[in-house]
Write a protein that holds these residues in place. Structure first.
Motif, short mmCIF file in Angstrom:
data_model
loop_
_atom_site.label_atom_id
_atom_site.label_comp_id
_atom_site.label_asym_id
_atom_site.label_seq_id
_atom_site.Cartn_x
_atom_site.Cartn_y
_atom_site.Cartn_z
N VAL A 100 0.81 -1.21 0.00
CA VAL A 100 0.00 0.00 0.00
C VAL A 100 0.84 1.27 0.00
CG1 VAL A 100 -0.27 0.20 2.53
CG2 VAL A 100 -2.09 1.02 1.01
N GLN A 101 2.04 1.22 0.55
CA GLN A 101 2.87 2.42 0.62
C GLN A 101 3.68 2.65 -0.66
OE1 GLN A 101 5.03 2.73 4.31
NE2 GLN A 101 6.10 4.61 3.73
N THR A 102 3.85 1.61 -1.45
CA THR A 102 4.72 1.72 -2.62
C THR A 102 3.96 1.79 -3.95
OG1 THR A 102 4.96 -0.70 -2.45
CG2 THR A 102 6.77 0.65 -1.60
N SER A 103 2.64 1.72 -3.92
CA SER A 103 1.88 1.66 -5.17
C SER A 103 2.01 2.95 -5.98
CB SER A 103 0.41 1.34 -4.90
OG SER A 103 -0.17 2.28 -4.02
N LEU A 104 1.75 4.10 -5.37
CA LEU A 104 1.85 5.35 -6.11
C LEU A 104 3.29 5.62 -6.55
CD1 LEU A 104 0.83 8.00 -7.28
CD2 LEU A 104 0.91 8.99 -4.97
N PRO A 105 4.31 5.49 -5.68
CA PRO A 105 5.68 5.70 -6.16
C PRO A 105 6.06 4.78 -7.32
CG PRO A 105 5.64 5.78 -3.78
CD PRO A 105 4.28 5.33 -4.21
N VAL A 146 -3.37 8.02 -12.95
CA VAL A 146 -4.27 8.66 -11.99
C VAL A 146 -5.65 8.03 -12.05
CG1 VAL A 146 -5.53 10.82 -11.53
CG2 VAL A 146 -3.04 10.84 -11.82
N ALA A 147 -6.13 7.74 -13.25
CA ALA A 147 -7.44 7.08 -13.37
C ALA A 147 -7.42 5.72 -12.67
CB ALA A 147 -7.81 6.91 -14.84
N ALA A 148 -6.36 4.94 -12.87
CA ALA A 148 -6.29 3.59 -12.30
C ALA A 148 -6.10 3.61 -10.80
CB ALA A 148 -5.15 2.81 -12.95
N LEU A 149 -5.46 4.64 -10.28
CA LEU A 149 -5.17 4.72 -8.85
C LEU A 149 -6.24 5.46 -8.06
CD1 LEU A 149 -1.39 5.65 -9.12
CD2 LEU A 149 -2.25 3.60 -7.97
N SER A 150 -7.02 6.31 -8.73
CA SER A 150 -7.90 7.22 -7.99
C SER A 150 -9.33 7.24 -8.48
CB SER A 150 -7.32 8.65 -8.04
OG SER A 150 -6.01 8.70 -7.50
N LEU A 186 9.41 -5.84 -1.22
CA LEU A 186 10.19 -6.32 -2.35
C LEU A 186 10.90 -5.17 -3.06
CD1 LEU A 186 7.95 -9.03 -4.09
CD2 LEU A 186 9.64 -9.32 -2.26
N PHE A 187 10.48 -3.94 -2.80
CA PHE A 187 11.08 -2.78 -3.46
C PHE A 187 12.22 -2.16 -2.64
CE2 PHE A 187 6.73 -2.86 -5.21
CZ PHE A 187 7.02 -2.94 -6.56
N ASP A 188 12.56 -2.73 -1.50
CA ASP A 188 13.65 -2.18 -0.70
C ASP A 188 14.93 -2.12 -1.54
OD1 ASP A 188 14.94 -1.24 1.66
OD2 ASP A 188 15.76 -3.24 1.97
N GLY A 189 15.55 -0.92 -1.55
CA GLY A 189 16.76 -0.72 -2.31
C GLY A 189 16.55 -0.29 -3.75
N GLU A 190 15.28 -0.27 -4.21
CA GLU A 190 14.99 0.14 -5.58
C GLU A 190 14.96 1.66 -5.70
OE1 GLU A 190 14.26 -1.76 -8.44
OE2 GLU A 190 15.01 -3.44 -7.24
N ASP A 191 15.37 2.17 -6.85
CA ASP A 191 15.27 3.60 -7.13
C ASP A 191 13.94 3.90 -7.80
OD1 ASP A 191 17.76 4.23 -6.09
OD2 ASP A 191 18.79 3.89 -8.00
N PHE A 192 13.19 4.84 -7.23
CA PHE A 192 11.93 5.30 -7.79
C PHE A 192 12.09 6.74 -8.26
CE2 PHE A 192 8.86 2.40 -5.16
CZ PHE A 192 9.04 1.39 -6.09
N THR A 193 11.30 7.14 -9.23
CA THR A 193 11.25 8.52 -9.69
C THR A 193 9.85 9.05 -9.45
OG1 THR A 193 12.94 8.13 -11.37
CG2 THR A 193 11.56 10.08 -11.64
N GLY A 194 9.76 10.08 -8.61
CA GLY A 194 8.47 10.63 -8.21
C GLY A 194 8.33 10.57 -6.70
N TRP A 195 8.54 11.70 -6.04
CA TRP A 195 8.53 11.75 -4.58
C TRP A 195 7.27 12.42 -4.07
CZ3 TRP A 195 10.49 9.80 -0.35
CH2 TRP A 195 10.42 10.49 0.86
N ILE A 196 6.67 11.84 -3.05
CA ILE A 196 5.47 12.41 -2.43
C ILE A 196 5.89 13.49 -1.43
CG2 ILE A 196 3.42 11.92 -1.03
CD1 ILE A 196 3.61 9.02 -2.14
N GLU A 197 5.63 14.72 -1.78
CA GLU A 197 6.01 15.84 -0.92
C GLU A 197 5.02 16.04 0.23
OE1 GLU A 197 8.54 18.00 -0.99
OE2 GLU A 197 9.53 17.45 -2.88
N ALA A 198 3.72 15.91 -0.05
CA ALA A 198 2.72 16.17 0.98
C ALA A 198 1.40 15.51 0.60
CB ALA A 198 2.51 17.68 1.15
#
Length: 439
Positions: free
Chosen positions: A329-334, A351-355, A402-414
């Motif tokens: 649940v914490q890694t889906s949007l990133p 956005v449509a698929a997530l929201s 499973l994503f520990d150590g992976e590089d993501f692009t797109g940071w949740i600021e707030a």
């Protein structure tokens, strides 16, 4: 001058299905009250969002927060904290707890447990069984109930529905869309001895093959058509299911997990072994490719993470004795923002698929879009920021990904929940502010 709004988020690129537009967002009484160029002194509080994108809060169609009965691996507080830090502002919490939510007392207990402990909003599913048919209509009409959930193969709580007469009886009694985990218990049992290879998690996909899921999908689609109802297929995992969904748009929607989009067998098992065990199984690359194609085409409608946390020691035992399930649940949007950066999906489709689509599937009219009158559930993201997932950032009680150590692009600021700033830069900034929502 009297302020018009409680908060104005200024200068963000507001994203919907059809792209983005730079706008100010005026928030009053927890709802979006204006979109456009707003006066600098229009609000008591102003948030500078220049250079950021404003997304509607994600609505996760399937999470397991494990309460009651399994709180050593997750509970409502820890699971919803993980959700809000991942930009998920509303979840559908599954019914297969211990005991399952399958009677009025169970639903009441679940909502009471959530009171004052939710960091995000939540709606709670009610499990259909052979013993509670007369309760279904009242349950799905209960405020806070997400609707009726069917498990067609073995799960926690002994709530398997694997009889066509029983499926028909359920569909006759419901008014809302039925949420279904497709499968075929008889095929599952018949194939166990031949296809389970003890100690080899790679055999999991051989045992729980795509045909098992397709049999279940065919049966519930037929029932929905017979009774003029709608069905939502949870956790689509194979190319064959995608083909069936494409033929079933008149009555069916479907979702996919990020695990099935991110990983493919056998590499996922070579890398993670039994940590990658889940139901339905992570399948080969041809299935992952088909899932991406179906998601982009709208044949798969939504993302439902099937956030299913277990402690490491519960999983790291020889197959098939370990627990099946992976947190998410914490890694889906990133993850999906990273897929946008990689060109695998457009931001509007993500956005449509997530929201917006999950909100529509659940009938949550106040959720899923940054639009006038909707709840001000807003996630501010920096689409260009690359960062590395660290287990210190995770808030699920299970403590791994499973994503520990992976590089993501797109940071949740707030993240804002009904207009309140509830999380910023990887930390919650308010006590639990979530509510039970839904019809």
């Amino acid at each position: 001058m009297t302020t018009q709004f409680d908060t104005v988020i200024r200068g963000a690129t507001v994203v919907g299905r059809d792209g983005g537009e730079r706008l100010d967002i005026g928030i009053r009484d927890g709802r979006i009250a204006a979109l456009g160029a707003l006066s600098p002194d229009a609000a008591a509080t102003t948030v500078d969002a220049q250079g950021l994108h404003a997304l509607p809060g994600c609505v996760d169609l399937q999470v397991h927060f494990r309460e009651p009965g399994m709180t050593h691996k997750e509970d409502i507080e820890s699971g919803s904290r993980a959700a809000i830090l991942g930009g998920v502002t509303c979840v559908m919490e599954s019914a297969n707890t211990s005991p399952p939510v399958a009677d009025a007392a169970g639903l009441e207990t679940k909502m009471a447990l959530a009171e004052g402990r939710l960091h995000c909003d939540a709606s709670f599913a009610f499990a259909a069984t052979a013993d509670n048919l007369d309760l279904l209509a009242e349950a799905e009409a209960t405020p806070g109930c997400a609707g009726i959930e069917i498990f067609m193969s073995t799960t926690t709580g002994g709530i398997v529905v694997d009889d066509d007469a029983l499926i028909d009886a359920i569909f006759r009694r419901v008014a809302r869309r039925v949420m279904v985990h497709v499968g075929d218990e008889s095929r599952l049992n018949a194939r166990a001895a031949e296809h389970i290879r003890p100690g080899d998690v790679r055999s999991h996909g051989d045992w729980r093959d795509p045909r098992m899921a397709c049999i279940g999908l065919e049966r519930v689609v037929a029932a929905a058509r017979r009774h003029g109802k709608r069905v939502h297929v949870m956790g689509v995992s194979s190319a064959e299911e995608c083909a069936l969904l494409a033929q079933s748009r008149d009555v069916a929607t479907g979702d996919v997990t990020i695990n099935h989009l991110a990983f493919a067998a056998p590499a996922v098992y070579d890398r993670f072994d039994v940590l990658a065990l889940m139901n339905p199984p992570i399948r080969g690359e041809e299935h992952r490719s088909a899932l991406w194609d179906a998601l982009n085409a709208g044949i798969i409608d939504a993302i439902g993470t099937d956030h299913a946390p277990h402690l490491r020691e519960e999983k790291q035992v020889p197959y098939p004795r370990g627990a099946a399930g992976i947190p998410g649940v914490q890694t889906s949007l990133p993850f999906m923002l990273t897929a946008v950066a990689q060109g695998r999906i457009t931001l509007g489709r993500a956005v449509a698929a997530l929201s917006s689509t999950p909100a529509a599937i659940l009938g949550l009219e106040d959720k899923g879009a940054i639009a006038f009158g909707k709840h001000a559930d807003i996630v501010l993201v920096d689409l260009g920021r690359t960062w590395r997932v660290d287990e210190k950032w995770l808030r699920s009680r299970c403590g791994w990904s499973l994503f520990d150590g992976e590089d993501f692009t797109g940071w949740i600021e707030a993240t804002f929940l009904r207009g309140q700033l509830v999380a910023r830069d990887g930390e919650t900034v308010l006590p639990p502010a979530g509510r039970t929502v839904g019809r």
